[in-house]
Design an enzyme around this catalytic site. Structure first.
Site, PDB file in Angstrom:
ATOM      1  N   ASP A   1       0.825  -1.195   0.000  1.00  0.00           N
ATOM      2  CA  ASP A   1       0.000   0.000   0.000  1.00  0.00           C
ATOM      3  C   ASP A   1       0.868   1.259   0.000  1.00  0.00           C
ATOM      4  OD1 ASP A   1      -2.972   0.843   0.658  1.00  0.00           O
ATOM      5  OD2 ASP A   1      -1.681   2.064   1.962  1.00  0.00           O
TER       6      ASP A   1
ATOM      7  N   GLU B   1       1.472  -0.515  -5.039  1.00  0.00           N
ATOM      8  CA  GLU B   1       0.243   0.280  -5.200  1.00  0.00           C
ATOM      9  C   GLU B   1       0.596   1.752  -5.098  1.00  0.00           C
ATOM     10  OE1 GLU B   1      -1.658   2.043  -2.621  1.00  0.00           O
ATOM     11  OE2 GLU B   1      -3.689   2.077  -3.411  1.00  0.00           O
TER      12      GLU B   1
END
Lengths: 663, 663
Positions: A381, A410
């Site tokens: 993330d 990401e």
């Protein structure tokens, strides 16, 4: 200026490619692929040169060598296979080839009818030198050649220039002297196949319960596995499964106040019960997690976890390591901000902490904890909000022990930042695909990331939707848009994923106009999904994934080529397998409302199809078969039926019984 | 994988340019120029960063720094001047700029009406830290700012975000921490102006006698200097002036047999009388040579010598150092060959000699010998047939002592070989210009070598003719072709040269059809030239060289831009000075026979000329003046009159008395 070590190294090696940032970063391949290397190489004067590609697994000492071939204009090319996980190293070397120069010149002298007696002696000396080094039959053969040369009769003389066995013997035994080796050793990171070819499914475990209202568990996820497998996915990615913070917990639709029943956002990681190495009580136990990994593996599915290095105010790190966070002058810990917005439920880690080595070590141990429980794929993330040197170190450390790891970056941010993360070691990357709608944008962007230097280290993973991204196209385009984006993602990129069940159920309501957030997003609440919905895209998704598995062409991006089509609303591209036997042509209608038609132009000559030769276009989505002739053919796509063709090109083959069929 | 030294270096510096082969080679500039450097730079997250360009003379230790400016998309740009001869070094560094980040965020918070009391304290801490490091008035000022911040009233708070003096103080005194420095230091070789802007004249001294038949001398060359100066040349290049070999001497028109009167080819260097450090008796003495250097200097002309590292069979090296040559099995020394052709009057040096260090040292001493006699410019014959490492070492050694040296590489060979020699240290290079005739070829080739990376290290020197090159265009095109090639060479390239008097006298007869060799070439015999010929191009050449001196635009290549013109036989391009005040537009008729006309399109907006504004095109060749309007204007060139315009653009300026004139 001192003398160089050997000033007689007359060959120059320049512009070796692929080479990323002067060799600072490796290129990427998967086991079984080849690495094609090119280099400029030349010497002073008119001598022939020999150029060789050297390679070895990084942890071995001995080099393997293959000859490189001249492409003209002083460019040379060679290739080598990568057959095991981990890093390989390659470089290029070259030397003046006196025997080849001599052979070439002798031929010219003989053709001109010159007296070559002295010249032949020069060659004989070289054969002598080779014979001295040679062993066994080669030595015998070389001595024989040497004698023939010294006898110097016209017949044998011609053989000296032409005989390939002599050339091979000399290549083997005449020591190349003053060899130049390219100044850098370049690296290839070799991953497993799934690093290149993978189909991801993202789902919220807490929404996996079979009955409404109940908080789903990891056991429910196990029960959901056959559904995921039925669609043909091989990676099941779960948002964070850790304890969720209570302080400043967000309510439904990201409301700043939560009530008692609100389950919070999984990315607000950490609570009294634990942090990144714990499982949220409501989801189950570590034992449940182990069971999930095992059950998934039995269906050919790998579990991918989410690594989000940030903390809720209740994360144990906050008390144990306050020095890993920034402290404000009032003594409080600095929460995340994008001024004037405040995210008080999230404490970012401070990568400028004096104890950065302690912080790095702990973060790495989070990966290690889950790797030891069988997780080999991670979706990371927002890696672009953590210091770049951390990623290079952390991924480097982990892959030394587990070269099979796959990390998906990401980072929806500026292009150079995304590319840097890929260079630093991330295996795959999210992309701007979700926001590329029209033909020009798709063609430009997909070409940029599947060709040239970027494609050497950046592996795209295309997502039509994610829990954070419900694009305007999906909001307004209806079912045709969902099918179109599915087909584009699954065929343009060898790795892709969807966030379901909202994708297969066509969720398209935003929290408010202009937002890309879902209304009643699963990020903040539990949903119950009726998997048996008649309108589910499940069967189509299953078909698309089967097509991907059956067609090697779709398992690589390197051959992706766009083809002209005389209607801006239609997009056409093809891919073919490395050996050229499998060719897939995709045509997509980019208009969600109207039927679009046009003429597509295919370079059939490149496929070995003659202008007069019919070939069959087999639509793998509908099983329809069309007979095409020549390079220009008609296509028509009605979005209300199906907005895409995925054609497999079948060429006509004449059988022994003269009955035509198509292979 | 070990921890990096400082894992908190959050800024990434990538893709610094110019950078040649990962910094392996320097770029080139001349004294007084600037080096514009670009780099990708970014950090994780959302902090502001500061990026600085560092530079220093290579022999100094202390860096100078200038800030770089953001160009968007994480690209940054800065520039520095190079003010002295020799090498400079540059690199890029960057760090997170916490003060700028804080300032930007405070502005957003104030705009949103938030309580910023704690945030202001964060800024005050930084000002405090800066004040501690600051001295004198800066320290006082920073302490005052710090107090204002702590008082935290709305007025001063706005100043904290906006005040540029505060920002400057913080830039000066707040220590940037965790600074990332680009991993390589890159080099610039700084030459004197003549390396970039030079006008060469080549002549054979032995043809310089004022009366026919007599062998010219260096004293005759002294007498010829006013003629050379009258045409405006600043480099006078002489083919080898050394003793000429007798063995296998070539006769007129390269005949393999010479008779008693044949003077031989100056490139067959060396005889009993001496080698590369001697003067041919018939030309005079070293004292004559010294006199020539002095006399030339008085006229602003530098003498350039030819360095041809090859030997006649009579060269003293052959006896003194037989190991510097290849020996054939029959004991003879290997002569030059291009099989089946034999050049028995030339012995090439063997750069694979075991005594290569001895050979290199001696060859370097040849340069040193002439440098010490005042020669600072050399034209190097066929450098591509000598080992590349030798050139890098030799030029590096020489330029350490004499950074003012200029070496012109005479390598008419494959492009990558020519570029390599330029990278290795040659100051200027011969080019393919002589063989680029039509618009497409000229545009492509000249663009390739005057733009982008190649232009950073490769400095072209354009020659319409040389003693080896009488192109088909000059053979057949008559006087218009000579004028056209002169204008193209002198305006496209800031360095150019001609071989005279054959050029100004229009020599165009080849030794045989299809050959580029001159009939009765001066390479093999003496000529007498009548400098007073009525048809001489001398006055035109003088004018062209004066135009080059008067117009800074023509003294650089970097701004060369081609412009559309609707007739393939016409070529149009412009150059402008660095400051944009001097703009020259050249239009050339490429057809030697017929008048050609067309409309040229100039980007007048870039020149600050409005569409409605008239501007004057002053033809510097004819002194004609044309009034043009708008971007599209008519040109017409009759080769029988003059096949080229060299326009100076004059813009209209309104004087105080309202009388129009053009500047």
């Amino acid at each position: 200026m001192p003398f160089p070590e050997d000033g007689r190294q007359r060959v120059v090696i320049e512009r070796v490619s692929p080479e990323i940032d002067a060799g600072r970063f490796p290129i990427k391949r998967t086991v079984g692929e080849t690495v094609a290397v090119e280099a400029d190489a030349f010497a002073d004067g008119h001598d022939e040169i020999v150029v060789r590609l050297r390679y070895r697994p990084a942890d071995e000492v001995a080099w393997s060598e293959v000859p490189m071939e001249s492409l003209g204009n002083d460019r040379w090319r060679g290739q080598f296979p990568v057959q095991q996980l981990g890093d390989y190293v390659y470089t290029v070397c070259g030397a003046v080839d006196h025997f080849r120069s001599w052979r070439r010149d002798l031929r010219k002298r003989l053709d001109a009818g010159q007296d070559v007696r002295v010249d032949v002696q020069i060659g004989a000396r070289m054969m002598q030198a080779a014979a001295v080094r040679a062993t066994g039959e080669d030595a015998v053969a070389l001595r024989a050649w040497c004698e023939r040369a010294q006898r110097a009769e016209p017949g044998p003389l011609t053989a000296l220039c032409d005989d390939e066995t002599l050339l091979a013997l000399m290549d083997r035994w005449l020591l190349a002297q003053h060899t130049t080796t390219y100044e850098r050793e370049l690296r290839v990171t070799v991953d497993r196949e799934r690093a290149r070819f993978s189909s991801w499914y993202e789902m919220f475990p807490r929404s996996a319960a079979t009955e409404p209202l109940r908080h789903g568990t990891l056991q429910d996820v196990i029960a959901r596995l056959p559904y995921v497998a039925s669609m043909g996915f091989d990676v099941l990615y779960l948002p964070p499964i850790h304890p969720i913070g209570v302080g400043f917990r967000k309510g439904r639709n990201n409301s700043v106040t939560a009530d008692q029943e609100d389950v919070g956002c999984p990315w607000a990681i950490g609570a009294r019960a634990g942090g990144h190495k714990s499982v949220l009580d409501e989801l189950g136990t570590l034992a449940d997690f182990d069971a999930l990994v095992t059950a998934a593996a039995a269906l050919g599915i790998e579990i991918a976890l989410d690594i989000a290095f940030q903390c809720s105010p209740d994360h144990p790190y906050v008390e144990q390591h306050p020095d890993w966070f920034r402290t404000r002058p009032d003594g409080t810990i600095q929460y995340a901000e994008n001024p004037p917005k405040k995210y008080q439920d999230i404490y970012p880690l401070n990568f400028e902490s004096a104890d950065w080595t302690g912080l790095w070590t702990e973060l790495k141990s989070v990966f290690e904890f889950w790797i030891e429980r069988g997780v080999k794929i991670f979706r990371v993330d927002n890696p672009h909000t953590k210091a770049f040197p951390f990623w290079e170190w952390c991924i480097g450390e982990l892959k030394q022990t587990w070269p099979e790891l796959i990390l998906l970056s990401e980072a929806f941010t500026r292009p150079k930042v995304m590319f840097r993360l890929a260079k630093l070691g991330f295996t795959q990357s999210y992309t701007y695909f979700a926001w590329r709608h029209n033909r020009w944008d798709l063609t430009e962007y997909v070409s940029e990331i599947t060709r040239g230097e970027i494609a050497e280290y950046f592996r795209p993973n295309f997502w039509p939707n994610t829990p954070d991204i419900l694009t305007e196209e999906l909001q307004s385009g209806g079912r045709p848009a969902f099918i179109r984006r599915l087909v584009l993602a699954a065929t343009m990129s060898s790795s892709y994923g969807i966030y379901g069940p909202p994708f297969e159920h066509g969720w398209c309501a935003p929290v408010r106009p202009g937002s890309e957030e879902y209304l009643n997003s699963e990020k903040y609440e539990i949903h119950h999904h009726d998997l048996a919905r008649a309108d589910s895209l499940q069967p189509l998704i299953a078909k698309v994934n089967r097509i991907r598995r059956d067609n090697p062409a779709l398992q690589f991006n390197r051959t992706l080529t766009f083809h002209p089509i005389d209607n801006e609303q239609l997009l056409c591209f093809s891919k073919h397998s490395e050996d050229g036997t499998n060719v897939v042509v995709v045509v997509v209608n980019l208009d969600s409302q109207y039927k679009q038609a046009g003429f597509v132009e295919l370079p059939i000559g490149d496929l070995g199809i003659a202008d007069y030769e019919p070939y069959q276009m087999h639509d793998l989505l509908t099983d329809a078969r069309y007979m095409w002739y020549g390079s220009r053919n008609y296509v028509e796509l009605d979005p209300q039926k199906l907005p895409a063709h995925i054609f497999h090109i079948r060429r006509r083959v004449r059988s022994e019984s003269d009955r035509e069929y198509f292979q």
